[in-house]
Design an enzyme around this catalytic site. Structure first.
Site, PDB file in Angstrom:
ATOM      1  N   GLU A 159      -5.419  -5.052  10.311  1.00  0.00           N
ATOM      2  CA  GLU A 159      -4.423  -4.014  10.553  1.00  0.00           C
ATOM      3  C   GLU A 159      -4.712  -3.330  11.888  1.00  0.00           C
ATOM      4  OE1 GLU A 159      -2.385  -2.769   6.615  1.00  0.00           O
ATOM      5  OE2 GLU A 159      -3.963  -1.341   7.097  1.00  0.00           O
ATOM      6  N   ASN A 216       0.878  -1.164   0.000  1.00  0.00           N
ATOM      7  CA  ASN A 216       0.000   0.000   0.000  1.00  0.00           C
ATOM      8  C   ASN A 216       0.917   1.216   0.000  1.00  0.00           C
ATOM      9  OD1 ASN A 216      -1.767   2.067   0.452  1.00  0.00           O
ATOM     10  ND2 ASN A 216      -2.397   1.404   2.516  1.00  0.00           N
ATOM     11  N   HIS A 236      -9.433   1.217   4.718  1.00  0.00           N
ATOM     12  CA  HIS A 236      -8.177   1.391   5.444  1.00  0.00           C
ATOM     13  C   HIS A 236      -8.407   2.335   6.630  1.00  0.00           C
ATOM     14  CE1 HIS A 236      -4.084   2.501   6.437  1.00  0.00           C
ATOM     15  NE2 HIS A 236      -3.728   1.383   5.837  1.00  0.00           N
ATOM     16  N   LYS A 266       0.144   4.220  -0.236  1.00  0.00           N
ATOM     17  CA  LYS A 266      -0.462   5.407   0.381  1.00  0.00           C
ATOM     18  C   LYS A 266      -0.213   6.612  -0.541  1.00  0.00           C
ATOM     19  CE  LYS A 266      -0.122   3.128   4.790  1.00  0.00           C
ATOM     20  NZ  LYS A 266       0.015   3.214   6.250  1.00  0.00           N
ATOM     21  N   GLU A 297      -6.738   4.676   7.796  1.00  0.00           N
ATOM     22  CA  GLU A 297      -6.471   6.099   7.537  1.00  0.00           C
ATOM     23  C   GLU A 297      -7.685   6.761   6.887  1.00  0.00           C
ATOM     24  OE1 GLU A 297      -2.765   5.493   5.507  1.00  0.00           O
ATOM     25  OE2 GLU A 297      -1.851   4.905   7.409  1.00  0.00           O
ATOM     26  N   GLY A 319       2.491   2.310  10.791  1.00  0.00           N
ATOM     27  CA  GLY A 319       3.423   3.429  10.656  1.00  0.00           C
ATOM     28  C   GLY A 319       4.111   3.805  11.963  1.00  0.00           C
ATOM     29  N   SER A 341       3.442  -2.205  10.188  1.00  0.00           N
ATOM     30  CA  SER A 341       4.899  -2.261  10.383  1.00  0.00           C
ATOM     31  C   SER A 341       5.484  -3.625  10.040  1.00  0.00           C
ATOM     32  CB  SER A 341       5.280  -1.837  11.808  1.00  0.00           C
ATOM     33  OG  SER A 341       4.831  -0.516  12.069  1.00  0.00           O
TER      34      SER A 341
HETATM   35  P1  13P Z   1       3.095   0.333   7.582  1.00  0.00           P
HETATM   36  O1  13P Z   1       3.601  -0.951   7.006  1.00  0.00           O
HETATM   37  O2  13P Z   1       3.811   1.549   7.078  1.00  0.00           O
HETATM   38  O3  13P Z   1       2.976   0.280   9.078  1.00  0.00           O
HETATM   39  O4  13P Z   1       1.596   0.514   7.037  1.00  0.00           O
HETATM   40  C1  13P Z   1       0.721  -0.550   7.151  1.00  0.00           C
HETATM   41  C2  13P Z   1      -0.490  -0.221   6.394  1.00  0.00           C
HETATM   42  O5  13P Z   1      -1.249   0.662   6.749  1.00  0.00           O
HETATM   43  C3  13P Z   1      -0.742  -0.954   5.143  1.00  0.00           C
HETATM   44  O6  13P Z   1      -2.010  -0.685   4.656  1.00  0.00           O
END
Ligand code: 13P
Length: 255
Positions: free
Chosen positions: A171, A13, A99, A15, A101, A177, A217
């Site tokens: 997740e 992803n 997601h 982002k 976010e 993150g 992560s």
């Molecule tokens: P990270 O791997 O940067 O923690 O992000 C995970 C994530 O949100 C994947 O969708």
């Protein structure tokens, strides 16, 4: 079906990272590294404007391209939104929906996640549906209840047949993150909880066939032990997917 027969899916992803020119370079570099690693499906979910470039760069490789959101209407007055048909024609085969976010910063709810999921499946996209608890929920010992509620609401009206085109990504919001990772045992328990909800909603055969990823992560250092767990069938990777060598190491761990 069980872990041995479920196909692992490693998805990046990106982002809000990478311009089209950066996308071409990153996809080409990643494709060269993961070539011949056919023990898992490999997907890169890129920003909308990068989909065409990414799909062209991935053509003829073992990388599939996905988007990071989709609107539920077929077309119309929805300024700034993108439809499933647009994604498909641009070259996306997958789409991430729900997601954390999007839930946290853009007002996404289980209702809109459900609407988007049904529209994407009806159009022929494969869905990566994200669920996960926030830190306070884990500390209050209500992780299972939260995962159960999200899974049920987000999949309302999705048929057993459609579940063949759904991947669920567990997740934990506190691990995204942050550099904090769920332990392999925590990830397995949560993915197992989601699988038991799928048994309630559908049946055991369906539940055992669905790919459930861990995300939060995941990196080249911890992927192998997470992916070894029975209920963890792959990963949804943020930061590490932006670095082709790190993403390749995770793909290698999934072979
Ligand atoms: P990270 O791997 O940067 O923690 O992000 C995970 C994530 O949100 C994947 O969708």
């Amino acid at each position: 079906m069980n872990k041995a027969t479920r196909k692992a899916v490693i998805a990046g992803n990106w982002k809000m990272n990478m311009t089209p020119s950066q996308t071409k370079e990153a996809v080409e570099k990643t494709a060269a590294l993961v070539k011949d690693k056919n023990g898992c499906d490999i997907v890169l979910c890129v920003p909308f404007v990068d989909i065409g470039t990414a799909a062209a760069a991935a053509k003829g490789t073992n990388i599939r391209i996905g988007a990071q959101n989709v609107h539920f209407a077929e077309s119309g007055a929805y300024t700034g939104e993108i439809s499933a048909a647009m994604l498909l024609e641009a070259g996306a085969e997958y789409v991430i929906i729900g997601h954390s976010e999007r839930r946290q910063y853009f007002g996404e709810t289980d209702k809109t996640v459900n609407q988007r999921t049904k529209a994407a499946l009806a159009a022929g996209l494969k869905v990566i549906l994200c669920v996960g608890e926030v830190l306070e929920e884990r500390q209050s010992n209500i992780t299972d209840e939260i995962l159960s509620m999200q899974t049920k609401l987000d999949l309302a009206g999705v048929s057993k047949e459609d579940m063949q085109n759904v991947i669920i990504a567990y997740e934990p919001v506190w691990a995204i993150g942050t550099g904090l990772t769920a332990t392999p045992q925590q990830a397995d328990a949560a993915c197992g909880c989601i699988r038991s909800v799928l048994t309630q909603l559908y049946d055991e055969k369906t539940a055992e066939s669905v790919t459930i990823q861990y995300g939060g992560s995941m990196n080249d250092g911890n992927a192998a032990e997470l992916l070894a767990m029975y209920h963890v069938d792959g990963g949804l990777i943020g930061g590490a997917s932006l670095v082709p060598e790190k993403f390749d190491a995770i793909v290698t761990a999934a072979q």
